[in-house]
Motif scaffolding. Structure first.
Motif, PDB file in Angstrom:
ATOM      1  N   HIS A 166       0.766  -1.318   0.107  1.00  0.00           N
ATOM      2  CA  HIS A 166      -0.043   0.006   0.062  1.00  0.00           C
ATOM      3  C   HIS A 166       0.797   1.130  -0.162  1.00  0.00           C
ATOM      4  N   ASP A 196      -4.489  -5.064  -2.021  1.00  0.00           N
ATOM      5  CA  ASP A 196      -4.431  -4.173  -0.775  1.00  0.00           C
ATOM      6  C   ASP A 196      -5.013  -3.167  -1.022  1.00  0.00           C
ATOM      7  N   HIS A 230      -6.465  -0.140   4.098  1.00  0.00           N
ATOM      8  CA  HIS A 230      -7.318   0.583   5.203  1.00  0.00           C
ATOM      9  C   HIS A 230      -6.483   0.846   6.468  1.00  0.00           C
ATOM     10  N   TRP A 258      -4.087   0.695   9.925  1.00  0.00           N
ATOM     11  CA  TRP A 258      -3.985   0.187  11.487  1.00  0.00           C
ATOM     12  C   TRP A 258      -5.371   0.399  12.183  1.00  0.00           C
ATOM     13  N   HIS A 317      -8.218   0.659  10.804  1.00  0.00           N
ATOM     14  CA  HIS A 317      -9.390  -0.027  10.421  1.00  0.00           C
ATOM     15  C   HIS A 317      -9.291  -1.451  10.944  1.00  0.00           C
ATOM     16  N   LYS A 318      -7.988  -1.814  11.032  1.00  0.00           N
ATOM     17  CA  LYS A 318      -7.531  -3.182  11.274  1.00  0.00           C
ATOM     18  C   LYS A 318      -7.968  -3.396  12.990  1.00  0.00           C
ATOM     19  N   HIS A 358     -12.143  -2.963  12.918  1.00  0.00           N
ATOM     20  CA  HIS A 358     -12.924  -3.934  12.180  1.00  0.00           C
ATOM     21  C   HIS A 358     -12.341  -5.163  11.770  1.00  0.00           C
ATOM     22  N   SER A 403      -9.547  -7.501   9.398  1.00  0.00           N
ATOM     23  CA  SER A 403      -8.747  -7.460   8.164  1.00  0.00           C
ATOM     24  C   SER A 403      -9.117  -8.924   7.375  1.00  0.00           C
ATOM     25  N   ILE A 450      -7.227  -9.346   4.843  1.00  0.00           N
ATOM     26  CA  ILE A 450      -5.502  -9.760   4.562  1.00  0.00           C
ATOM     27  C   ILE A 450      -4.975 -10.438   5.911  1.00  0.00           C
ATOM     28  N   ASP A 451      -5.499  -9.740   6.997  1.00  0.00           N
ATOM     29  CA  ASP A 451      -4.800 -10.272   8.357  1.00  0.00           C
ATOM     30  C   ASP A 451      -5.274 -11.776   8.593  1.00  0.00           C
ATOM     31  N   HIS A 452      -6.129 -12.102   8.518  1.00  0.00           N
ATOM     32  CA  HIS A 452      -6.840 -13.487   8.560  1.00  0.00           C
ATOM     33  C   HIS A 452      -5.966 -14.414   7.631  1.00  0.00           C
TER      34      HIS A 452
END
Length: 282
Positions: free
Chosen positions: A128, A244, A247, A249, A251-252, A255, A257, A259-261
């Motif tokens: 990003h 990507d 959004h 940190w 947002h994560k 909410h 993410s 992508i994180d999962h």
């Protein structure tokens, strides 16, 4: 001129896997491989007049450079090793401007929580922040998976998008490796007939020469992260691709993410492709 691949390395177990995977890609592409490590002395103390910096530890820098050269020499392909005495982001900017790589490669360390992620996986925001494609290689990737990707399962939402201009730098890699790209869309059961808007956006993205003929694989469910990994398994994909949208940190934190999962649970390398910002006005 041979294409370049750059591995951002920190001597971790994940970095070792990233180096091994990048070496396999370099063999398949006939590319040059470059290992880059950033070293920046930390502030000794802060005062009301500014930050006092300690002198550069020349012995540490020399030993680190030698260790990096040994790592490069141990790889299955010729590789260069470069220690950059600068801050992390400065090293990334230098690397992109100097090497113009097909993509950046970094290791993916298994973490728990945002702080652990921030400390262990500094490369995560780079797609990003730079608009450049980033390949993340899990630290537990088995040796049997150290080969060029044959099928990329690329997750899309059912809406239009545009890739960031530099994201298509990876196109020559996908073309040269003849990697099949399959669009993956996770949809609720009552919307399973949808998904075509995201597919059309991918087909017009310029991601590869053959992208206009890519197909669509649908997964049913409300949880996007698990659905993407399930679809990748159903397709026997050996790489996962994610858009990507950056959004950030906050947002994560509030909410979560997708992508994180995926990054926390993926058994496969993950290609992050930055998207262009959406216009504020229609």
């Amino acid at each position: 001129m041979k294409p370049n691949l750059v591995v951002l390395t920190d001597f971790s177990a994940a970095a070792e896997r990233a180096q091994a995977y990048a070496a396999a890609l370099a063999v398949a592409l006939g590319a040059e491989l470059h290992l880059v490590h950033a070293y920046s002395p930390m502030p000794l103390t802060a005062t009301e007049f500014g930050v006092i910096m300690p002198p550069i530890d020349t012995r540490y820098a020399q030993e680190t450079r030698q260790a990096l050269e040994q790592v490069a020499a141990s790889l299955s392909v010729p590789a260069t090793a470069e220690l950059l005495e600068t801050d992390w982001y400065g090293a990334v900017v230098y690397t992109l401007n100097h090497y113009h790589p097909l993509l950046l490669v970094a290791g993916l360390t298994a973490t728990e929580g945002l702080l652990d992620e921030w400390l262990s996986n500094r490369a995560l925001p780079l797609a990003h922040e730079t608009g450049y494609p980033l390949l993340l290689v899990p630290e537990h990737l088995p040796d049997s998976a150290l080969h060029a990707p044959r099928r990329l399962a690329l997750a899309v939402e059912d809406r239009a998008f545009r890739l960031a201009p530099a994201a298509t730098a990876v196109a020559p890699l996908l073309d040269a490796l003849d990697t099949e790209v399959v669009a993956v869309c996770v949809l609720p059961a009552d919307q399973h007939a949808e998904g075509w808007t995201g597919l059309r956006a991918l087909q017009h993205s310029g991601l590869s020469a053959a992208i206009s003929g890519c197909g669509l694989h649908k997964a049913t469910g409300d949880a996007l992260g698990p659905g993407i990994l399930q679809a990748a398994a159903e397709l026997s994909a050996d790489m996962v691709g994610l858009l990507d949208q950056g959004h950030g940190w906050v947002h994560k934190l509030f909410h979560g993410s997708v992508i994180d999962h995926v990054l926390c649970h993926t058994p496969l390398p993950v290609l992050l492709l930055p998207t262009a910002p959406e216009p504020l006005l229609p």
